[in-house]
Design a protein around this motif. Structure first.
Motif, PDB file in Angstrom:
ATOM      1  N   UNK A 195    -120.659  87.137 -85.463  1.00  0.00           N
ATOM      2  CA  UNK A 195    -121.883  86.357 -85.345  1.00  0.00           C
ATOM      3  C   UNK A 195    -121.683  85.046 -84.607  1.00  0.00           C
ATOM      4  N   UNK A 196    -120.518  84.415 -84.815  1.00  0.00           N
ATOM      5  CA  UNK A 196    -120.302  83.103 -84.220  1.00  0.00           C
ATOM      6  C   UNK A 196    -118.820  82.877 -83.968  1.00  0.00           C
TER       7      UNK A 196
ATOM      8  N   UNK B 123    -123.302  98.364 -93.565  1.00  0.00           N
ATOM      9  CA  UNK B 123    -123.569  97.158 -94.361  1.00  0.00           C
ATOM     10  C   UNK B 123    -122.320  96.403 -94.816  1.00  0.00           C
ATOM     11  N   UNK B 124    -121.245  97.104 -95.060  1.00  0.00           N
ATOM     12  CA  UNK B 124    -120.016  96.454 -95.512  1.00  0.00           C
ATOM     13  C   UNK B 124    -119.518  95.430 -94.481  1.00  0.00           C
ATOM     14  N   UNK B 125    -119.842  95.646 -93.219  1.00  0.00           N
ATOM     15  CA  UNK B 125    -119.312  94.815 -92.144  1.00  0.00           C
ATOM     16  C   UNK B 125    -120.379  94.018 -91.395  1.00  0.00           C
ATOM     17  N   UNK B 126    -121.599  94.000 -91.892  1.00  0.00           N
ATOM     18  CA  UNK B 126    -122.672  93.377 -91.109  1.00  0.00           C
ATOM     19  C   UNK B 126    -122.803  91.880 -91.397  1.00  0.00           C
ATOM     20  N   UNK B 127    -123.117  91.512 -92.641  1.00  0.00           N
ATOM     21  CA  UNK B 127    -123.256  90.100 -93.007  1.00  0.00           C
ATOM     22  C   UNK B 127    -123.074  89.945 -94.513  1.00  0.00           C
TER      23      UNK B 127
ATOM     24  N   UNK C 187    -118.442  83.961 -88.680  1.00  0.00           N
ATOM     25  CA  UNK C 187    -119.754  83.820 -89.296  1.00  0.00           C
ATOM     26  C   UNK C 187    -120.128  84.974 -90.196  1.00  0.00           C
ATOM     27  N   UNK C 188    -119.181  85.882 -90.429  1.00  0.00           N
ATOM     28  CA  UNK C 188    -119.469  87.062 -91.255  1.00  0.00           C
ATOM     29  C   UNK C 188    -119.411  86.732 -92.736  1.00  0.00           C
TER      30      UNK C 188
ATOM     31  N   UNK D  79    -109.663  89.331 -83.373  1.00  0.00           N
ATOM     32  CA  UNK D  79    -109.341  87.949 -83.004  1.00  0.00           C
ATOM     33  C   UNK D  79    -110.076  87.436 -81.767  1.00  0.00           C
ATOM     34  N   UNK D  80    -110.783  88.306 -81.050  1.00  0.00           N
ATOM     35  CA  UNK D  80    -111.504  87.815 -79.867  1.00  0.00           C
ATOM     36  C   UNK D  80    -112.896  87.269 -80.209  1.00  0.00           C
ATOM     37  N   UNK D  81    -113.191  87.067 -81.488  1.00  0.00           N
ATOM     38  CA  UNK D  81    -114.533  86.616 -81.859  1.00  0.00           C
ATOM     39  C   UNK D  81    -114.925  85.250 -81.305  1.00  0.00           C
TER      40      UNK D  81
END
Length: 559
Positions: A427-428, A18-22, A434-435, A446-448
């Motif tokens: 996410x985007x 959860x800390x890293x989801x949204x 988008x996080x 950085x590849x997001x």
């Protein structure tokens, strides 16, 4: 052998860290409202069950696995009302929730331990494991904690040591005390009454200690010894686990998946037998720990494809006789699978899809870790300052203290740090992937801009869409759930494959683990049901190709 049907065998589980989801409120930390906002994404992916990592109140010494209060939610994640809303919103979409059960230890700030350490005659003193100093005035035993250093912490106020298999801020509960066990069982019931379907059972094979607390043999040149000989899958543990099953799990029809290191294949029936075993499913670690060997810490060991396949196939064959496996390639304690087992460069998409096909259609319930369905990769870190994981930081510090170079230690962490699986969900291609609208708690890969859910939703040859097709294929074909498993190409260092069969139905999965075309025998009467390559050559597997065939008896081969 077809074992009895069960809803959790036919399910797809999605693990959320959860800390890293949204993040929903801009503080840079994922939270429960963030999870709620993404439930439609999970429903559309085809998820039936969410395993959510700890959201309990915690000082966060080990990112939530040090629990201060089992009945409260950590403020940065939200409130108990948010948790109830998540349970309700998920149920409305046909999704069940499984929570982490952390019952080997608590935080040293838990009310039970605060009482326990207050005096030697406190009623809760025996809720934890306390020992006087050894004859030499030092720790009671030479056991080393899983996070490094002694497994014993001295308490000056009472003049005794308490035991911790993990961090010193995670004192182990004393499972020999029936009051402790009953308190844990009541807590489990409390959560199930709120709508939780079951538990991922954390570090459960550590709950039983060798009550003689002997000194253990240490490796040459070292004072401390692995505590595995005294606190891992010890004789008598099944008495505790069967009591838990009898009192809570069975009456509540709870689904369970056990994190069970130290369980050999020979003990599978005790843990997983459908009539007499304890748990629904089990996580094994042979395949994800191929690069770890006994000996000095923080040393990366090369491995071969045959080692990887043997680790998975051995458990397939054994559990086919007795029970059910939890299938996974990565989670919050491990690196990204495409970086470890595939090619996270030129062939990232193909190899992530190939790995998905290889593990997903084996016998067991597939678990997808957040971002795995996008082919997220290990994150390049600029230095030790980019790391957060308690275990990584300890290994780095101990390595430097022993004379190893900073370059050597960072190279190891680049391959093994748990932080690689904990970087925020991509996410985007927008700000912070988008996080979050704020500063993320951990570095974002950085590849997001290239690897994110929004982009992959639009591209039907993406990793995300391949997972959707795999999920649909498994859901629509009973043989891919309950069928027998027979390995192919067991001795090959290039190809992995197997057959799933049930009644007259037969499925063949063939995977190329290399960057080169490889000759392969195709099923004579197989119809191609799914592949990750558009242009196939008969008799060859393209680089990182995964192709799945269904035997139809007419010899045709169509997509």
């Amino acid at each position: 052998m077809e074992t009895g049907p069960a809803w959790w065998k036919e399910s797809i589980v999605y693990q959320i860290y959860p800390r890293s989801f949204q993040d929903s409120n801009g503080d840079g930390i994922g939270d429960l409202q963030g999870v709620i906002s993404r439930l439609d994404y999970l429903r559309d992916l085809g998820i039936d069950v969410i395993w959510i990592c700890p959201v309990y109140d915690s000082p966060n010494d080990d990112n939530g696995y040090d629990i201060r209060d089992y009945h409260r939610i950590l403020d940065e994640f939200g409130t108990l009302e948010d948790m109830d809303e998540l349970l309700g919103q998920a149920a409305a979409r046909g999704i069940r929730i499984v929570m982490d059960l952390v019952a080997n230890h608590t935080s040293d700030e838990h009310a039970w331990f605060v009482e326990s350490r207050s005096s030697r005659d406190n009623p809760k003193r025996d809720w934890y494991i306390w020992k006087p100093p050894g004859a030499d005035g030092k720790a009671p035993t030479n056991w080393e904690s899983n996070f490094g250093g002694s497994a014993w912490e001295y308490d000056e106020a009472t003049g005794e040591y308490y035991f911790h298999a993990f961090s010193r801020k995670q004192p182990d509960l004393n499972w020999e005390n029936p009051e402790v066990r009953q308190a844990v069982y009541r807590m489990m019931e409390w959560w199930m009454d709120r709508g939780v379907a079951g538990f991922r059972v954390d570090a459960i094979t550590f709950i039983k200690k060798n009550q003689r607390f002997p000194q253990l043999p240490a490796e040459e040149g070292r004072e401390l010894a692995s505590l595995n000989g005294g606190s891992l899958n010890q004789p008598g543990i099944l008495d505790f686990l069967r009591e838990m099953k009898r009192e809570v799990l069975e009456p509540r029809n709870a689904v369970t998946v056990a994190e069970a290191p130290g369980v050999p294949l020979s003990q599978v029936p005790d843990y997983l037998d459908e009539r007499d075993g304890v748990f629904s499913m089990l996580f094994q670690f042979d395949h994800v720990d191929l690069d770890m060997k006994p000996g000095p810490k923080a040393v990366y060991h090369p491995w071969r494809l045959t080692d990887f396949k043997r680790a998975l196939a051995g458990w397939q064959r054994e559990t086919e006789k007795y029970g059910w496996m939890a299938l996974y390639l990565e989670n919050h304690d491990h690196v990204r699978s495409v970086s470890k087992f595939g090619d996270d460069g030129e062939y990232r998409t193909e190899s992530a899809q190939m790995l998905a096909a290889y593990y997903f259609l084996m016998r067991g319930t597939p678990f997808i870790y957040q971002g795995q369905e996008l082919g997220m990769t290990n994150c390049p870190m600029d230095g030790i300052g980019d790391y957060d994981d308690i275990m990584s930081l300890r290994l780095y510090r101990e390595g430097l203290e022993s004379g190893r170079s900073e370059e050597e230690m960072l190279a190891y962490l680049a391959k093994r740090s748990r932080d690689h699986g904990r970087t925020p969900m991509q996410w985007s291609g927008g700000k912070n992937a988008g996080f979050t609208a704020g500063k993320p708690w951990l570095r974002i890969n950085p590849n997001y801009p290239e690897i994110n859910a929004e982009r992959q939703e639009r591209e039907e040859d993406s990793v995300l869409w391949f997972y959707k097709r795999l999920i649909r294929l498994r859901r629509e074909n009973r043989a891919l759930v309950y069928g027998d498993f027979c390995e192919l190409y067991a001795d090959s260092e290039q190809i992995g494959g197997y057959v799933r069969s049930l009644g007259g139905e037969k499925w063949t999965v063939l995977c190329n683990f290399t960057r080169e075309p490889v000759p392969a025998r195709m099923p004579e009467n197989g119809r191609l049901a799914l592949s990750n390559v558009k242009s196939r050559t008969h008799g060859f597997l393209a680089p990182y190709e995964a192709s799945i065939f269904r035997e139809t008896g007419n010899g045709d081969e169509t997509i």
